[in-house]
Design a protein around this motif. Structure first.
Motif, short mmCIF file in Angstrom:
data_model
loop_
_atom_site.label_atom_id
_atom_site.label_comp_id
_atom_site.label_asym_id
_atom_site.label_seq_id
_atom_site.Cartn_x
_atom_site.Cartn_y
_atom_site.Cartn_z
N SER A 25 0.77 -0.97 -0.39
CA SER A 25 -0.08 -0.50 -0.21
C SER A 25 1.00 0.94 -0.07
CB SER A 25 -0.84 0.00 1.48
OG SER A 25 -1.66 -1.11 1.26
N LEU A 26 0.33 2.36 -0.63
CA LEU A 26 1.65 2.99 -1.02
C LEU A 26 0.18 4.74 -0.53
CD1 LEU A 26 3.77 5.03 -2.07
CD2 LEU A 26 2.32 5.38 -4.18
N ILE A 27 0.56 5.75 0.70
CA ILE A 27 -0.28 6.14 0.89
C ILE A 27 0.62 7.18 0.96
CG2 ILE A 27 -1.84 7.37 3.27
CD1 ILE A 27 -1.51 4.91 3.89
N LEU A 28 -0.10 8.85 0.35
CA LEU A 28 0.27 9.15 -0.45
C LEU A 28 0.07 11.16 0.78
CD1 LEU A 28 -0.36 9.98 -3.93
CD2 LEU A 28 1.75 8.94 -2.67
N HIS A 29 1.35 11.77 1.36
CA HIS A 29 0.33 12.67 3.00
C HIS A 29 1.96 13.00 3.02
CE1 HIS A 29 1.03 10.12 6.38
NE2 HIS A 29 0.41 9.29 5.28
N THR A 30 2.92 13.25 3.59
CA THR A 30 4.30 13.52 4.23
C THR A 30 5.89 13.23 3.17
OG1 THR A 30 4.32 11.35 5.88
CG2 THR A 30 2.60 12.71 6.30
N ARG A 31 6.18 14.29 4.10
CA ARG A 31 7.73 14.49 3.52
C ARG A 31 8.17 12.72 4.26
NH1 ARG A 31 9.67 17.92 1.28
NH2 ARG A 31 7.63 18.68 0.73
N GLN A 32 9.28 12.60 3.30
CA GLN A 32 9.73 10.97 3.70
C GLN A 32 11.37 11.91 4.23
OE1 GLN A 32 8.34 8.92 4.38
NE2 GLN A 32 9.72 6.72 4.06
N PRO A 33 12.18 11.87 5.01
CA PRO A 33 12.81 12.35 4.64
C PRO A 33 14.65 11.37 4.68
CG PRO A 33 12.89 11.36 7.19
CD PRO A 33 11.29 11.15 5.76
N HIS A 34 14.53 10.46 4.11
CA HIS A 34 15.45 9.68 3.52
C HIS A 34 14.68 9.26 1.98
CE1 HIS A 34 16.76 9.83 7.21
NE2 HIS A 34 15.69 9.19 8.01
N GLY A 35 15.87 8.93 1.30
CA GLY A 35 16.26 8.45 0.27
C GLY A 35 15.16 6.58 -0.43
N VAL A 36 14.50 6.69 -1.13
CA VAL A 36 13.53 5.59 -1.59
C VAL A 36 14.05 5.06 -2.41
CG1 VAL A 36 12.12 4.46 -0.57
CG2 VAL A 36 12.48 6.39 0.73
N LEU A 37 13.76 3.93 -3.06
CA LEU A 37 13.60 2.92 -4.01
C LEU A 37 13.06 2.64 -4.07
CD1 LEU A 37 14.35 3.60 -7.59
CD2 LEU A 37 16.49 1.99 -7.15
#
Length: 127
Positions: free
Chosen positions: A51-63
């Motif tokens: 599940s992908l929930i779009l809403h808050t800033r993510q502080p670390h790199g992700v792929l």
């Protein structure tokens, strides 16, 4: 008339993220820059799709690249949810359940504590 939610559907998801920036593509189409302030990607490996929930800033790199169920988060007023839950409580039933608890403390605030514990159990779906 209350608007009915749209049933979730799977999207192809590709996320390239670094601190302070993320490019998210759904079915190959990038989301407009600045539209999403962040996201949460959650996956139970024994469940179906992530599940992908779009809403808050993510502080670390992700792929991430793969299929996921995507939901847009909506800020909720928890006061309304709590009020609705509490308005459905039978006071006599709460008293009986609290007094029947194995962890009932005979101290000055024991009954109040047992009632709060019982409400918490009911909120979690426990008897």
């Amino acid at each position: 008339m209350t608007e009915q939610p749209i049933p979730p559907r799977a999207y192809g998801v590709h996320i390239e993220a670094t601190p302070g920036d993320a490019v998210i593509r759904l079915d190959g189409e990038p989301l407009p820059p600045g539209q999403v302030t962040g996201y949460v990607l959650q996956h139970d490996v024994h469940g179906a799709l992530p599940s992908l929930i779009l809403h808050t800033r993510q502080p670390h790199g992700v792929l991430f690249e793969g299929l996921a169920t995507v939901a847009v988060a909506v800020q909720q007023d928890h006061g309304d949810v709590i009020e609705e839950f509490l308005s459905g409580i039978d006071p006599a039933g709460l008293s009986r359940a609290a007094l029947d608890r194995d962890d009932l403390d005979p101290g000055k605030h024991g009954v109040a504590e047992a009632m709060l514990k019982q409400l918490a159990d009911w909120a979690k779906g426990r008897s």
